[in-house]
Design a protein around this motif. Structure first.
Motif, PDB file in Angstrom:
ATOM      1  N   TRP A  82       0.792  -1.231   0.000  1.00 47.82           N
ATOM      2  CA  TRP A  82       0.000   0.000   0.000  1.00 47.82           C
ATOM      3  C   TRP A  82       0.825   1.283   0.000  1.00 47.82           C
ATOM      4  CZ3 TRP A  82       0.633   3.029   4.350  1.00 47.82           C
ATOM      5  CH2 TRP A  82       1.062   2.405   5.520  1.00 47.82           C
ATOM      6  N   ALA A  83       2.143   1.185  -0.018  1.00 42.27           N
ATOM      7  CA  ALA A  83       2.954   2.396  -0.170  1.00 42.27           C
ATOM      8  C   ALA A  83       2.959   2.772  -1.652  1.00 42.27           C
ATOM      9  CB  ALA A  83       4.378   2.156   0.323  1.00 42.27           C
ATOM     10  N   TRP A 205     -15.331   2.882  -1.447  1.00 40.12           N
ATOM     11  CA  TRP A 205     -14.271   3.699  -0.857  1.00 40.12           C
ATOM     12  C   TRP A 205     -13.232   2.809  -0.184  1.00 40.12           C
ATOM     13  CZ3 TRP A 205     -13.327   3.448   4.417  1.00 40.12           C
ATOM     14  CH2 TRP A 205     -14.350   2.942   5.222  1.00 40.12           C
ATOM     15  N   ALA A 206     -12.045   3.369   0.002  1.00 38.57           N
ATOM     16  CA  ALA A 206     -10.966   2.651   0.669  1.00 38.57           C
ATOM     17  C   ALA A 206     -10.102   3.636   1.427  1.00 38.57           C
ATOM     18  CB  ALA A 206     -10.116   1.884  -0.340  1.00 38.57           C
ATOM     19  N   HIS A 207      -9.496   3.169   2.493  1.00 39.69           N
ATOM     20  CA  HIS A 207      -8.463   3.962   3.154  1.00 39.69           C
ATOM     21  C   HIS A 207      -7.177   3.822   2.344  1.00 39.69           C
ATOM     22  CE1 HIS A 207      -5.423   5.020   6.249  1.00 39.69           C
ATOM     23  NE2 HIS A 207      -6.372   5.843   6.654  1.00 39.69           N
ATOM     24  N   SER A 208      -6.315   4.812   2.437  1.00 42.34           N
ATOM     25  CA  SER A 208      -5.094   4.809   1.636  1.00 42.34           C
ATOM     26  C   SER A 208      -4.162   3.646   1.968  1.00 42.34           C
ATOM     27  CB  SER A 208      -4.339   6.134   1.819  1.00 42.34           C
ATOM     28  OG  SER A 208      -4.018   6.341   3.182  1.00 42.34           O
ATOM     29  N   SER A 230       0.694  10.490   1.833  1.00 42.56           N
ATOM     30  CA  SER A 230       0.020   9.288   1.361  1.00 42.56           C
ATOM     31  C   SER A 230      -1.208   9.625   0.522  1.00 42.56           C
ATOM     32  CB  SER A 230      -0.376   8.420   2.560  1.00 42.56           C
ATOM     33  OG  SER A 230      -0.993   7.229   2.129  1.00 42.56           O
ATOM     34  N   ALA A 231      -1.954  10.655   0.929  1.00 44.70           N
ATOM     35  CA  ALA A 231      -3.124  11.061   0.156  1.00 44.70           C
ATOM     36  C   ALA A 231      -2.720  11.466  -1.256  1.00 44.70           C
ATOM     37  CB  ALA A 231      -3.844  12.209   0.857  1.00 44.70           C
ATOM     38  N   ILE A 342     -11.021   7.728  -1.870  1.00 45.98           N
ATOM     39  CA  ILE A 342      -9.864   7.230  -1.121  1.00 45.98           C
ATOM     40  C   ILE A 342      -9.613   8.190   0.039  1.00 45.98           C
ATOM     41  CG2 ILE A 342      -7.414   6.653  -1.195  1.00 45.98           C
ATOM     42  CD1 ILE A 342      -7.740   6.104  -4.189  1.00 45.98           C
ATOM     43  N   LEU A 343      -9.530   7.634   1.233  1.00 48.04           N
ATOM     44  CA  LEU A 343      -9.356   8.435   2.442  1.00 48.04           C
ATOM     45  C   LEU A 343      -7.900   8.390   2.884  1.00 48.04           C
ATOM     46  CD1 LEU A 343     -12.500   7.152   4.377  1.00 48.04           C
ATOM     47  CD2 LEU A 343     -12.322   9.173   2.921  1.00 48.04           C
TER      48      LEU A 343
END
Length: 475
Positions: A82-83, A205-208, A230-231, A342-343
Motif C-alpha cells: 500500500w505504499a 471507498w478505501a483507506h489509503s 500518502s493522500a 480514497i481516504l
C-alpha cells in the motif's frame, strides 16, 4: 548471485566475525508451566523494524528469537503493497537495519549490484529496491520468520507472555519472555476512518492503506481526501492509472510548505528524547502534533503533471453516501459526485482496537493517566498513547501487572509519544533498535543474575591458555 554480491556477503561475514566477541549465546533456557521451551523474544512483524530488531538481538548474542508476520513472504510492510510513492522519502544515506555493520548497509548492497557510479546518480531509494534489500538481509542472516502467521491473543503466563498464533496449520501457542510488537505506523490502532465514511457502501471507498484496484478506476471519477503525503501518492497513482478526473480535497485553506519536523532529525534528539521528563516530552509533542506536514515536492509535481487534477482547498468532507452507482460527498462548498473515494486520513492510536492487545489495555498505563488533557485535538490525541519506559516497554497500573507488561515492547506507532520518532520509519531506527536491544538484554540478564552468579561461583574449568609463554622478543 553476481560475484560482487557474493563478495559483499563474504565481507559481511568477515565483519560479523570481527565483532563477534564474546560469541556465547548467554540467555538461560526457560520452560513454560507445561514444560515446553520458552522463546526469549517473539517479534510480531517481519518488516524493516522486525528485521532490524532481530539483527540487533543476534549481535547481542540473544539468539532464541522468533519473528512472525501475517503477510506472504516478500509482502511484509508497506513497500510493495500500500505504499504508493515511487521512492522512500528519506535521504539515501540513511542507516538502520544494518546495525552498524558497513557491509550490511543499503549502500553496500546497492553498489554491489549496480556499482559505485549508480549510487552517485541515485537521488532517492526506490521503494521496491528497499524491500529487496530487506529481504536480502533477512535471508543472509537466516532469520527465523514464520509468514502467514498472526497473533490471536496475548495472555499472562507468570511473568512471561503466552501468545496464541493462527498459522496455516492451525492455532499454536508460544510462551515468550519478551514480545516486541514491530508493526509500523498502522499497528497501534489501524486506519483513522472518519465517521461519515461508514454511511457509504464499503466497495465504493478505501483507506489509503488498503488494497485499491487502480486499473478498475481507469476512466472513472475519483475523490481523495487528505493533506499528507500518502493522500497525494494515491491521487498520483489514480491519475497515472487513467482516472478521468481526481478531485483532491484538503481541509486546510492552504498547503503547508515548511516541514518543521525535519529539525528534530539529529542524533541528540533521537537518542535522548526518551529520557526526558514528562513535562518536556509534552511540550515537544504538543508542538509536534500541532504542526502540519507538507506533502513532498516531488509528489506534488507528480500530481500536477496531470491536467485532470482538481485540487480543492478548504474542502473538508462532512458526509458521504450512495448516489446511483457512485457516491455523493458533502463539503462546506456543496455536494459533488464521484465513482470512488480514497481516504488519506492517517492512522489512529488506540490499543483497544488491536484485538490481541485489547485484553491487556485495562492493566496498562496511558498518557491520559500522567497529565490532565485539554479539550483540544492535540491533547485528545496524546491522551490515547500508552505510557512507555525508555526501554520502549509498556507500564502496568499495578506492581503485579507491571512485572509482566514490562516484557511487552511496542516498537510501532504507539511509541511516538514516549520515545519520539524512533519507533516508526527509518530515520530514527538505529536509536530505536539500540534502545530496544539494550532494554531486552538488561532484563534478561537481571532476571537470571543470581543463577549466573551461582554458575560463576562454581566455575572450575581450566584456562585453555594456562602455561602459555610468549615468544622471546628479539632485541
Amino acid at each position: 548471485m553476481n560475484s560482487s554480491l557474493k563478495a559483499l556477503e563474504d565481507r559481511l561475514s568477515h565483519e560479523m566475525k570481527l565483532f563477534s566477541y564474546p560469541a556465547r549465546a548467554w540467555p538461560l533456557k526457560h520452560q513454560a508451566e507445561d514444560g515446553t521451551s520458552m522463546v526469549d523474544v517473539l517479534i510480531v512483524g517481519a518488516g524493516q523494524a522486525g528485521i532490524a530488531a532481530a539483527f540487533g538481538l543476534l549481535r547481542e548474542q540473544i539468539t532464541n528469537v522468533l519473528l512472525i508476520d501475517r503477510c506472504d513472504p516478500g509482502q511484509e510492510g508497506p513497500w510493495v503493497t500500500w505504499a504508493r510513492m515511487r521512492t522512500l522519502r528519506t535521504v539515501k544515506e540513511l542507516t538502520g537495519p544494518d546495525n552498524g555493520l558497513p557491509a550490511a548497509a543499503f549502500r553496500s548492497w546497492y553498489e554491489a549490484r549496480k556499482g559505485a557510479g549508480a549510487w552517485d546518480e541515485l537521488v532517492r531509494i526506490p521503494k521496491e529496491e528497499w524491500m529487496e534489500y530487506l529481504l536480502w538481509l533477512r535471508d543472509y542472516l537466516a532469520l527465523p520468520v514464520e509468514n502467514n502467521t498472526s497473533v490471536e491473543r496475548i495472555e499472562y503466563a507468570g511473568e512471561a507472555l503466552r501468545v496464541t498464533l493462527e498459522t496455516p496449520r492451525g492455532s499454536r501457542v508460544v510462551v515468550a519472555r519478551k514480545v516486541v510488537v514491530a508493526t509500523g505506523i498502522d499497528g497501534a490502532g489501524g486506519p483513522n476512518i472518519p465517521a461519515f465514511a461508514h454511511c457509504a457502501p464499503r466497495h465504493l471507498w478505501a483507506h489509503s492503506s488498503e488494497p485499491v484496484d487502480f486499473t478498475a478506476l481507469k476512466g472513472k471519477r475519483v475523490a481523495v481526501l487528505g493533506a499528507g503525503a500518502s493522500a497525494f501518492d494515491n491521487t498520483a497513482t489514480a491519475l497515472e492509472a487513467g482516472a478521468r478526473e481526481v478531485r483532491h480535497s484538503v481541509r486546510r485553506p492552504r498547503l503547508p510548505e515548511v516541514s518543521a519536523l525535519r529539525y528534530l532529525e539529529f542524533a541528540g534528539f533521537f537518542r535522548n528524547f526518551r529520557m526526558l521528563d514528562d513535562a518536556r516530552k509534552l511540550r515537544f509533542m504538543r508542538r509536534y502534533f500541532a504542526l502540519p506536514t507538507p506533502p513532498p515536492a516531488d509528489t506534488l509535481e507528480r500530481c500536477r503533471a496531470h491536467a485532470n487534477l482538481d485540487l480543492r482547498l478548504s474542502d473538508g468532507w462532512t458526509a458521504m453516501q450512495a448516489a446511483g452507482d457512485g457516491l455523493a460527498i458533502t463539503t462546506p462548498n456543496g455536494t459533488f459526485e464521484t465513482d470512488f473515494a480514497i481516504l488519506g486520513t492517517g492512522f489512529k492510536v488506540d490499543l483497544a482496537k488491536v484485538p490481541y492487545l485489547a485484553p491487556l489495555v485495562p492493566d496498562m498505563l496511558f498518557w491520559r493517566d500522567r497529565f490532565t488533557p485539554g479539550s483540544d485535538r492535540v491533547d485528545t490525541h496524546i491522551a490515547n498513547y500508552p505510557y512507555l519506559t525508555p526501554g520502549i516497554q509498556a507500564v502496568g497500573r499495578t506492581p503485579e501487572a507491571d512485572r509482566v507488561l514490562r516484557n511487552l515492547h511496542l516498537l510501532n506507532g504507539a511509541g511516538l509519544m514516549s520515545e519520539g520518532p524512533i519507533c516508526t520509519g527509518i530515520n530514527g531506527m538505529p536509536w530505536g533498535v539500540s534502545a530496544l536491544v539494550q532494554a531486552i538484554s538488561r532484563d534478561l540478564f537481571q532476571a537470571d543474575a543470581d543463577v549466573f552468579y551461582e554458575q560463576f561461583a562454581a566455575y572450575d574449568v581450566s584456562d585453555p591458555n594456562e602455561g602459555y609463554k610468549p615468544a622471546a622478543v628479539a632485541r
